[in-house]
Design a protein around this motif. Structure first.
Motif, PDB file in Angstrom:
ATOM      1  N   ARG A 296     -66.424  16.668   8.041  1.00 47.52           N
ATOM      2  CA  ARG A 296     -67.249  15.922   7.338  1.00 47.52           C
ATOM      3  C   ARG A 296     -67.671  16.706   6.062  1.00 47.52           C
ATOM      4  O   ARG A 296     -67.546  16.081   5.042  1.00 47.52           O
ATOM      5  CB  ARG A 296     -68.507  15.304   8.308  1.00 47.52           C
ATOM      6  CG  ARG A 296     -69.288  14.625   7.255  1.00 47.52           C
ATOM      7  CD  ARG A 296     -68.982  13.159   6.764  1.00 47.52           C
ATOM      8  NE  ARG A 296     -70.080  12.453   6.502  1.00 47.52           N
ATOM      9  CZ  ARG A 296     -70.005  12.367   5.036  1.00 47.52           C
ATOM     10  NH1 ARG A 296     -69.459  13.546   4.248  1.00 47.52           N
ATOM     11  NH2 ARG A 296     -71.027  11.699   4.468  1.00 47.52           N
TER      12      ARG A 296
ATOM     13  N   ASP B  90     -63.865  15.175   4.519  1.00 47.61           N
ATOM     14  CA  ASP B  90     -62.489  14.231   5.118  1.00 47.61           C
ATOM     15  C   ASP B  90     -63.396  13.585   6.403  1.00 47.61           C
ATOM     16  O   ASP B  90     -63.137  13.776   7.678  1.00 47.61           O
ATOM     17  CB  ASP B  90     -61.670  15.163   5.869  1.00 47.61           C
ATOM     18  CG  ASP B  90     -60.363  14.756   6.408  1.00 47.61           C
ATOM     19  OD1 ASP B  90     -60.302  13.574   6.398  1.00 47.61           O
ATOM     20  OD2 ASP B  90     -59.443  15.440   6.690  1.00 47.61           O
TER      21      ASP B  90
ATOM     22  N   GLN C 238     -65.518   0.577   8.546  1.00 53.05           N
ATOM     23  CA  GLN C 238     -64.956  -0.006   9.917  1.00 53.05           C
ATOM     24  C   GLN C 238     -66.137  -0.566  10.761  1.00 53.05           C
ATOM     25  O   GLN C 238     -66.543   0.120  11.759  1.00 53.05           O
ATOM     26  CB  GLN C 238     -64.336   1.356  10.856  1.00 53.05           C
ATOM     27  CG  GLN C 238     -63.000   1.777   9.966  1.00 53.05           C
ATOM     28  CD  GLN C 238     -62.310   2.832  10.827  1.00 53.05           C
ATOM     29  OE1 GLN C 238     -62.079   2.721  12.188  1.00 53.05           O
ATOM     30  NE2 GLN C 238     -61.932   3.794  10.145  1.00 53.05           N
TER      31      GLN C 238
ATOM     32  N   GLU D 232     -69.246   4.305   7.405  1.00 53.08           N
ATOM     33  CA  GLU D 232     -68.899   4.934   5.873  1.00 53.08           C
ATOM     34  C   GLU D 232     -67.389   4.636   5.337  1.00 53.08           C
ATOM     35  O   GLU D 232     -67.234   4.395   4.333  1.00 53.08           O
ATOM     36  CB  GLU D 232     -69.066   6.311   5.918  1.00 53.08           C
ATOM     37  CG  GLU D 232     -68.899   7.027   4.534  1.00 53.08           C
ATOM     38  CD  GLU D 232     -69.169   8.498   4.760  1.00 53.08           C
ATOM     39  OE1 GLU D 232     -68.305   9.344   4.174  1.00 53.08           O
ATOM     40  OE2 GLU D 232     -69.995   8.990   5.535  1.00 53.08           O
ATOM     41  N   GLU D 233     -66.533   4.598   6.506  1.00 52.25           N
ATOM     42  CA  GLU D 233     -65.245   4.157   6.151  1.00 52.25           C
ATOM     43  C   GLU D 233     -64.723   2.843   6.138  1.00 52.25           C
ATOM     44  O   GLU D 233     -63.670   2.173   6.189  1.00 52.25           O
ATOM     45  CB  GLU D 233     -64.340   4.928   7.042  1.00 52.25           C
ATOM     46  CG  GLU D 233     -64.144   6.452   6.962  1.00 52.25           C
ATOM     47  CD  GLU D 233     -63.544   6.641   5.624  1.00 52.25           C
ATOM     48  OE1 GLU D 233     -62.364   6.415   5.401  1.00 52.25           O
ATOM     49  OE2 GLU D 233     -64.287   7.184   4.711  1.00 52.25           O
TER      50      GLU D 233
ATOM     51  N   ARG E  14     -62.386  10.633   7.814  1.00 51.33           N
ATOM     52  CA  ARG E  14     -61.184  10.134   8.879  1.00 51.33           C
ATOM     53  C   ARG E  14     -60.884  11.269   9.800  1.00 51.33           C
ATOM     54  O   ARG E  14     -60.962  10.832  11.017  1.00 51.33           O
ATOM     55  CB  ARG E  14     -60.029   9.732   8.013  1.00 51.33           C
ATOM     56  CG  ARG E  14     -60.344   8.484   7.110  1.00 51.33           C
ATOM     57  CD  ARG E  14     -58.908   7.891   6.567  1.00 51.33           C
ATOM     58  NE  ARG E  14     -59.547   6.808   5.913  1.00 51.33           N
ATOM     59  CZ  ARG E  14     -58.267   6.222   5.175  1.00 51.33           C
ATOM     60  NH1 ARG E  14     -57.089   6.551   5.329  1.00 51.33           N
ATOM     61  NH2 ARG E  14     -58.595   5.063   4.592  1.00 51.33           N
TER      62      ARG E  14
END
Length: 437
Positions: free
Chosen positions: A266, A270, A310, A307-308, A272
């Motif tokens: 993080r 990154d 999802q 944040e992504e 993911r």
């Protein structure tokens, strides 16, 4: 020399004795670690060699019906010794908590004097209890955590090496030094932490050479490297520790390292990869052993999923984790939970739910004195109000939030990163430890 195969009952008795003595994990590690197996064989071979020079080896009179030697009497005596030692350790741990409860109300000088004079304080269990107190305090008060770890380290020198073994005491001393270093890191004394870690590693070399002790030092040192902006070195240490923990089937410790690796990912931008690490970690963590760490892993995974974009997986995990959150009624934790609920609701277009959750979060964190977090929530709330065509109310909230962010800005004018609902690594604020005051 003939191969020796104890019968199943004898083996079961030995394993049960090891489990009751708290040595089952060491036995499991020995069964899976080729390095330790080779060292154990060399030790056994050395004992056999010594016995040959002592005199003639008599023929073994095993049971005729079994057709092989009967090791039950010898293993039985060993089992009894292990059970006695295990009972002694359990008594130590129980008495340590009671003893510390009596001492904790005294002044620091009186406590230190009592530690040197009171024989009840000269036990392995008492040192372990001081270390656990240090671990619990580290997120709240780094100085107090260091003091408790230093008391534990001083107490190791007072323990009976004839009873515990000098090598095991060296391991325990190294563990104390590692905790001292970890506490120094927590209060931003990075040079002091470096010194303590170096001393811990030197002390460890005179111990049992247990790889688990070494791996635990590496795990703590990785946190220091992270603070020193040396992420590659931190990751290297964590991966080495994971190899050792996996070989020993220390699943929870592997999961703990995965949570730390997620934090590094993080920090490297990154999210993911951070999500992947946390998804690997969650099934490994023992919530009964470290409920705080289980909460951190779940909460931060939900945050990274949101944040992504999802949002549905994030909402699903948030719903599954409600019982976990209920164990932590702290306004800081509940405020961050509401903040996450608000962000997920925004992503799903549920503006009324988002507004309600963000208002609860802003009020809770503001009361806790977390002005920057409350201001960030205010900006997000203003956006929700704008989307509901409530411009005047949105402008007022946004102006107040912007003013509070400017007040908390760096004195040199540098822009601080926007606050996030995730928990700071490695854990949220923990409760005090029993008897510690």
């Amino acid at each position: 020399m003939p191969r020796i195969h104890p019968d199943d009952l004898t083996l079961q008795t030995l394993v049960d004795s090891l489990r009751l003595a708290g040595l089952d994990r060491a036995f499991a590690h020995l069964a899976s670690c080729s390095d330790c197996q080779n060292r154990a064989r060399s030790l056994v071979a050395g004992e056999v060699e010594q016995s040959r020079s002592a005199g003639r080896v008599l023929a073994w009179t095993g049971h005729a019906w079994a057709g092989r030697p009967d090791y039950s009497p010898a293993l039985g005596r060993g089992s009894r010794d292990l059970l006695l030692r295990a009972a002694a350790f359990e008594h130590e741990r129980a008495d340590a908590a009671a003893c510390w409860s009596e001492l904790s109300c005294l002044a620091d000088a009186a406590i230190e004097r009592a530690l040197g004079e009171n024989p009840r304080c000269r036990s392995w269990g008492f040192v372990e209890m001081l270390l656990e107190g240090s671990r619990v305090r580290i997120a709240i008060d780094g100085a107090e955590a260091e003091r408790l770890a230093a008391l534990a380290h001083a107490q190791v020198a007072r323990l009976d090496s004839g009873f515990y073994g000098s090598a095991r005491l060296a391991d325990l001393a190294a563990r104390c030094l590692g905790q001292i270093a970890h506490a120094r890191r927590a209060r931003a004394d990075l040079p002091g932490a470096e010194v303590a870690f170096a001393e811990a590693e030197t002390t460890l070399r005179s111990g049992t050479r247990d790889p688990l002790e070494r791996a635990e030092i590496w795990r703590l040192k990785a946190a220091l490297h992270r603070e020193q902006q040396r992420p590659a070195e931190a990751e290297h240490l964590l991966l080495r520790a994971i190899d050792i923990f996996r070989a020993a089937r220390e699943t929870h410790r592997v999961g703990r390292c995965q949570v730390a690796l997620a934090d590094l990912a993080r920090g490297a931008g990154d999210p993911r990869r951070a999500i992947e690490r946390l998804q690997e970690a969650l099934p490994m963590l023992d919530a009964a052993l470290e409920p705080e760490l289980d909460l951190v892993a779940r909460h931060n995974l939900i945050s990274f999923l949101a944040e992504e974009g999802q949002y549905l997986p994030g909402r699903r995990l948030l719903a599954e984790s409600r019982a976990v959150y209920r164990r932590f009624p702290s306004p800081r934790i509940q405020g961050r939970r509401s903040w996450l609920e608000g962000r997920i609701a925004i992503g799903l277009g549920q503006l009324a739910s988002a507004e309600r959750a963000l208002r609860i979060a802003r009020e809770g964190l503001d009361k806790e004195g977390l002005a920057r977090e409350a201001a960030q929530i205010g900006l997000e709330l203003a956006e929700v109000l704008l989307r509901q065509e409530r411009g005047q109310e949105a402008d007022e909230i946004a102006a107040a939030a912007d003013a509070r962010l400017r007040e908390s800005a760096d004195p040199e004018g540098r822009k601080a990163p926007a606050p996030s609902p995730e928990f700071p690594f490695p854990e949220p604020v923990r409760s005090g430890f029993a008897g510690g005051g």
